[in-house]
Design a protein around this motif. Sequence first.
Motif, mmCIF file in Angstrom:
data_model
loop_
_atom_site.group_PDB
_atom_site.id
_atom_site.type_symbol
_atom_site.label_atom_id
_atom_site.label_comp_id
_atom_site.label_asym_id
_atom_site.label_seq_id
_atom_site.Cartn_x
_atom_site.Cartn_y
_atom_site.Cartn_z
ATOM 1 N N THR A 119 0.840 -1.206 0.000
ATOM 2 C CA THR A 119 0.000 0.000 0.000
ATOM 3 C C THR A 119 0.867 1.245 0.000
ATOM 4 O O THR A 119 0.571 2.226 -0.700
ATOM 5 C CB THR A 119 -0.921 0.001 1.232
ATOM 6 N N ASP A 120 1.963 1.227 0.792
ATOM 7 C CA ASP A 120 2.885 2.368 0.797
ATOM 8 C C ASP A 120 3.418 2.630 -0.603
ATOM 9 O O ASP A 120 3.493 3.783 -1.057
ATOM 10 C CB ASP A 120 4.057 2.096 1.745
ATOM 11 N N ALA A 121 3.805 1.550 -1.308
ATOM 12 C CA ALA A 121 4.353 1.705 -2.659
ATOM 13 C C ALA A 121 3.294 2.256 -3.623
ATOM 14 O O ALA A 121 3.587 3.112 -4.476
ATOM 15 C CB ALA A 121 4.892 0.362 -3.157
ATOM 16 N N LYS A 122 2.036 1.752 -3.480
ATOM 17 C CA LYS A 122 0.963 2.258 -4.343
ATOM 18 C C LYS A 122 0.694 3.736 -4.085
ATOM 19 O O LYS A 122 0.490 4.519 -5.018
ATOM 20 C CB LYS A 122 -0.309 1.442 -4.116
ATOM 21 N N VAL A 123 0.673 4.098 -2.798
ATOM 22 C CA VAL A 123 0.449 5.506 -2.455
ATOM 23 C C VAL A 123 1.530 6.377 -3.078
ATOM 24 O O VAL A 123 1.264 7.443 -3.656
ATOM 25 C CB VAL A 123 0.411 5.680 -0.921
ATOM 26 N N GLN A 124 2.780 5.913 -2.971
ATOM 27 C CA GLN A 124 3.882 6.676 -3.547
ATOM 28 C C GLN A 124 3.746 6.788 -5.055
ATOM 29 O O GLN A 124 3.974 7.843 -5.658
ATOM 30 C CB GLN A 124 5.210 6.001 -3.178
ATOM 31 N N SER A 125 3.342 5.667 -5.706
ATOM 32 C CA SER A 125 3.189 5.676 -7.169
ATOM 33 C C SER A 125 2.075 6.634 -7.603
ATOM 34 O O SER A 125 2.232 7.405 -8.558
ATOM 35 C CB SER A 125 2.902 4.255 -7.652
ATOM 36 N N VAL A 126 0.928 6.570 -6.897
ATOM 37 C CA VAL A 126 -0.193 7.448 -7.249
ATOM 38 C C VAL A 126 0.182 8.911 -7.036
ATOM 39 O O VAL A 126 -0.158 9.789 -7.837
ATOM 40 C CB VAL A 126 -1.443 7.064 -6.429
ATOM 41 N N ARG A 127 0.926 9.171 -5.955
ATOM 42 C CA ARG A 127 1.355 10.555 -5.714
ATOM 43 C C ARG A 127 2.289 11.045 -6.823
ATOM 44 O O ARG A 127 2.205 12.200 -7.258
ATOM 45 C CB ARG A 127 2.047 10.647 -4.360
ATOM 46 N N ASP A 128 3.185 10.160 -7.278
ATOM 47 C CA ASP A 128 4.068 10.534 -8.388
ATOM 48 C C ASP A 128 3.260 10.807 -9.651
ATOM 49 O O ASP A 128 3.551 11.762 -10.406
ATOM 50 C CB ASP A 128 5.083 9.421 -8.643
ATOM 51 N N GLN A 129 2.223 9.975 -9.928
ATOM 52 C CA GLN A 129 1.370 10.189 -11.096
ATOM 53 C C GLN A 129 0.635 11.522 -11.002
ATOM 54 O O GLN A 129 0.491 12.245 -12.001
ATOM 55 C CB GLN A 129 0.378 9.047 -11.250
ATOM 56 N N ILE A 130 0.161 11.830 -9.786
ATOM 57 C CA ILE A 130 -0.560 13.097 -9.594
ATOM 58 C C ILE A 130 0.356 14.283 -9.880
ATOM 59 O O ILE A 130 -0.032 15.255 -10.551
ATOM 60 C CB ILE A 130 -1.124 13.173 -8.165
ATOM 61 N N MET A 149 23.185 2.106 4.136
ATOM 62 C CA MET A 149 22.316 2.543 3.048
ATOM 63 C C MET A 149 21.255 3.491 3.606
ATOM 64 O O MET A 149 20.747 3.257 4.710
ATOM 65 C CB MET A 149 21.639 1.339 2.379
ATOM 66 N N THR A 150 20.938 4.557 2.878
ATOM 67 C CA THR A 150 19.948 5.531 3.323
ATOM 68 C C THR A 150 18.818 5.588 2.306
ATOM 69 O O THR A 150 19.060 5.705 1.097
ATOM 70 C CB THR A 150 20.580 6.927 3.482
ATOM 71 N N PHE A 151 17.568 5.487 2.816
ATOM 72 C CA PHE A 151 16.380 5.505 1.962
ATOM 73 C C PHE A 151 15.526 6.716 2.324
ATOM 74 O O PHE A 151 15.278 6.972 3.509
ATOM 75 C CB PHE A 151 15.550 4.230 2.152
ATOM 76 N N ARG A 152 15.069 7.458 1.298
ATOM 77 C CA ARG A 152 14.093 8.518 1.518
ATOM 78 C C ARG A 152 12.713 7.901 1.402
ATOM 79 O O ARG A 152 12.417 7.202 0.423
ATOM 80 C CB ARG A 152 14.263 9.643 0.516
ATOM 81 N N THR A 153 11.867 8.116 2.397
ATOM 82 C CA THR A 153 10.558 7.448 2.451
ATOM 83 C C THR A 153 9.434 8.468 2.425
ATOM 84 O O THR A 153 9.648 9.666 2.635
ATOM 85 C CB THR A 153 10.439 6.609 3.733
ATOM 86 N N SER A 154 8.241 7.976 2.163
ATOM 87 C CA SER A 154 7.059 8.817 2.248
ATOM 88 C C SER A 154 6.630 8.930 3.709
ATOM 89 O O SER A 154 6.999 8.108 4.544
ATOM 90 C CB SER A 154 5.926 8.213 1.409
ATOM 91 N N PRO A 155 5.852 9.949 4.085
ATOM 92 C CA PRO A 155 5.436 10.116 5.484
ATOM 93 C C PRO A 155 4.672 8.904 5.999
ATOM 94 O O PRO A 155 3.787 8.379 5.337
ATOM 95 C CB PRO A 155 4.531 11.357 5.439
ATOM 96 N N GLY A 156 5.048 8.438 7.197
ATOM 97 C CA GLY A 156 4.351 7.336 7.848
ATOM 98 C C GLY A 156 4.615 5.972 7.268
ATOM 99 O O GLY A 156 3.916 5.016 7.598
#
Length: 454
Positions: free
Chosen positions: A122-133, A364-371
């Motif tokens: 779900t996190d990945a989908k949210v990130q993908s939809v936000r990128d599409q928006i 390794m450092t990852f930038r993540t979406s909130p929450g």
Amino acid sequence: MIASRSSAVRLLAPAVAVSLAASPVASSAAAHHHAAQHRTSGASKTAPANPRASSAHSSRAALEAARAQEAALKKQRDEQATRLAAARQTSTAAAEQAARDKAKATALSAATVAAAARLQETDAKVQSVRDQIVALQQEQQHLRDALSEDARAVAPVLPLANRLRLYPADTLLANPLSPSDAVTGLLIIRGLSTSLESHAETLQKRNAELVELDKILSSRLAEANALEQSQSQQQSALAAQTRAARDAQIRSNATARQSSARVATEAARASSLQDAIAHIVAAEAAAMAQLQREAEAAERAHRLAAAAEARNRAKRLADGDGAGPTASSAGPVSGHARGGGGVVAGTLVTAWGQQTESGPASGMTFRTSPGASVRSPCAGTVEFASPFRSYGQMLILNCGRGYRFVLAGLGTLDAAPGQTLVKGAAIGSMSGSGSSLLVQLRKGQSAVDPAPFL
């Protein structure tokens, strides 16, 4: 555990021995012994001519006092043995419950794996939809800018086109023209008409595209809202599961430790009582030996009858005056209680070994979406789970064979030191404002590349 209990016994034994020395039983025995000595002393003053009889009387009094103290201590020992047995039974039950709770906590941790995987999807989908928006909004702005540019290009000829539409004859016949100029004017008007038609078609096409983009953007926004609601519900359910697993094991471990400490305390007291009984038995043996020596001396110094009387008295004291020490009362109390890569959805911004301002990166450092949810990278035991300096929430997970994962930068942490986790279990989430997660893998004192293990 056995070694720690032995240490506890060694530490507690002197204190228990002191308390026994100060107990009413010991005090009364000492008073009895003192009174016997006093009576013996008085007898010595009144009959100084018979020192051997006075010594025998004193030894007999000491023997009686020792036997009385031994009986009292044995009674205390039996009571202590009952308490120790109860403590051992409680400890055994607590240890068994701790084992069941550990298995339950491990099962709960394993149960979070699927939920954590779904949440990460779900996190990945949210990130993908936000990128599409974001992409749709950029394309929408590009179309608006193009429409504005087309409108600015057409604006200068719009008044003339409007006049031609309203007053075509007046516009063309306002001034007399030569035939060639008239033809030229018509050609210009024709070209202008063609250009206007082309611009109009472009404007209509871009307007249609803009309308379609608006529909797609609205759909994506609705999808993002639905995904975020699902994400929030999944996060709440997952957090409840992980807290239940953590709290169950914390409670059972605490109960087991308390029960084990109680057994160690009761065992130390029982051992001290047995040591005190051993000392009293030794004192009885010494008193008996003294009486025997006195009997032998009386036999040599007096007549045979007096010697026989002394031997009979010693024999009566040895055989009839109270029970002597038994084999079952010797030796210490024995026995003891029975004891017994998908970490986060995000973008890699710093790879292991990549050159940075402070040198090669050790993790390794990852930038993540909130929450965004964070999962356990391996199966193991939590050694550290707490805020650490400026790193935010940090977790150190012992994976076995000398490997330890370090995860720093979390916003919330749903794991506790000592907790057993399985690979993929939920351990927490990133902050609401979004941040970076540091993932480091250590082998002993050295940092190694964590990528092959994720």
